[in-house]
Design a protein around this motif. Sequence first.
Motif, PDB file in Angstrom:
ATOM      1  N   GLU A 204     -13.738   2.260  -3.439  1.00  0.00           N
ATOM      2  CA  GLU A 204     -11.983   1.926  -4.708  1.00  0.00           C
ATOM      3  C   GLU A 204     -13.061   1.159  -5.851  1.00  0.00           C
ATOM      4  O   GLU A 204     -12.116   1.809  -7.124  1.00  0.00           O
ATOM      5  CB  GLU A 204     -11.703   1.411  -4.123  1.00  0.00           C
ATOM      6  CG  GLU A 204     -10.706   2.118  -2.479  1.00  0.00           C
ATOM      7  CD  GLU A 204      -9.204   2.946  -3.167  1.00  0.00           C
ATOM      8  OE1 GLU A 204     -10.113   3.821  -4.141  1.00  0.00           O
ATOM      9  OE2 GLU A 204      -9.144   3.488  -2.086  1.00  0.00           O
TER      10      GLU A 204
ATOM     11  N   ARG B 225       0.698  -1.775   0.123  1.00  0.00           N
ATOM     12  CA  ARG B 225       0.085  -0.237  -0.072  1.00  0.00           C
ATOM     13  C   ARG B 225       0.372   1.200   0.401  1.00  0.00           C
ATOM     14  O   ARG B 225       0.511   2.317  -1.114  1.00  0.00           O
ATOM     15  CB  ARG B 225      -0.987   0.253   1.456  1.00  0.00           C
ATOM     16  CG  ARG B 225      -2.099   1.347   1.430  1.00  0.00           C
ATOM     17  CD  ARG B 225      -3.182   0.671   1.886  1.00  0.00           C
ATOM     18  NE  ARG B 225      -3.498   0.610   3.523  1.00  0.00           N
ATOM     19  CZ  ARG B 225      -4.257   0.836   4.711  1.00  0.00           C
ATOM     20  NH1 ARG B 225      -5.207   0.881   4.001  1.00  0.00           N
ATOM     21  NH2 ARG B 225      -3.668   0.690   5.480  1.00  0.00           N
TER      22      ARG B 225
ATOM     23  N   TRP C 103      -4.802  -1.726  -8.715  1.00  0.00           N
ATOM     24  CA  TRP C 103      -3.230  -1.924  -9.180  1.00  0.00           C
ATOM     25  C   TRP C 103      -4.020  -2.635 -10.899  1.00  0.00           C
ATOM     26  O   TRP C 103      -3.212  -1.320 -11.822  1.00  0.00           O
ATOM     27  CB  TRP C 103      -2.448  -2.829  -8.681  1.00  0.00           C
ATOM     28  CG  TRP C 103      -1.466  -2.968  -8.991  1.00  0.00           C
ATOM     29  CD1 TRP C 103      -0.362  -1.935  -8.722  1.00  0.00           C
ATOM     30  CD2 TRP C 103      -0.803  -4.209 -10.081  1.00  0.00           C
ATOM     31  NE1 TRP C 103       0.623  -2.814  -9.721  1.00  0.00           N
ATOM     32  CE2 TRP C 103       0.422  -3.635 -10.828  1.00  0.00           C
ATOM     33  CE3 TRP C 103      -1.894  -5.049 -11.202  1.00  0.00           C
ATOM     34  CZ2 TRP C 103       1.412  -4.140 -12.084  1.00  0.00           C
ATOM     35  CZ3 TRP C 103      -0.890  -5.822 -12.386  1.00  0.00           C
ATOM     36  CH2 TRP C 103       0.489  -5.179 -11.968  1.00  0.00           C
TER      37      TRP C 103
ATOM     38  N   ALA D  94      -6.798  -3.537  -2.759  1.00  0.00           N
ATOM     39  CA  ALA D  94      -5.783  -3.436  -3.575  1.00  0.00           C
ATOM     40  C   ALA D  94      -4.888  -3.603  -5.550  1.00  0.00           C
ATOM     41  O   ALA D  94      -4.548  -3.031  -6.485  1.00  0.00           O
ATOM     42  CB  ALA D  94      -4.714  -3.321  -2.944  1.00  0.00           C
TER      43      ALA D  94
END
Length: 234
Positions: free
Chosen positions: A186, A99, A144, A140
Amino acid sequence: MYKTPMPTLALGVALTLSTAGAQSLSAAQSKLDSGDWQGAAKAAAALNTSDGYALAAEATTLGAGMNGNKALYQQAQGYAQKAISMNKNNAEGYFELARAQGRLAQSAGILQSLSLAGNMKTNLQKAISLKPNMASAYVALGLWNAELSAKGGAARAATGAKPDQVVPNFNKAIGLEPNRIIHRLEYARALMLLGNSNKAQAVAQLNKAVSLPANTFWDKRDKQAAQQLLAKLK
């Protein structure tokens, strides 16, 4: 005959220390949940344990996110590396390292950014291998793929990012933790990075995000961000 009580005594001491450590870590977590990221980072790092350094990294990254302080992201990276050095199997340590690297990549030049992106993916995959139910790591990883895919063919070719890996990773995360506001927020951001054709799906995720309870300082910030993005997309 007098040696028998010794292991029991040692075990009692060990259990006491373990309990005290858990309580201290919990106290640091409570500071973080209330928004006191500086206090949380200091208290967690002072424990000088792998879990403590991982929490210090999390707190520092969250704090840095409030003002984009690059030095704080570097400090978070250092905490995460300490967590890993003390316990090679600390999934949270690898996630927090990834992160921090991701945040640093956002402020770096293109070549350094791509290098950090590669390291980030490696650390996320390591975190998932150690803790397959870590929802945040899938979030994440989905982000990405979205961010690098949005940069164009060169970035995709250099890193192996794939737009078709965005939705599966986010769906995995939401399946594990359906009531986390940040996951929905997100997800919406990632969908919009892939193009306006995903607007309806993004709005659906944001509608869900704003309907969820905000239990911590960070939840409240995420919910407000979701409300703001939803207003822009409607």
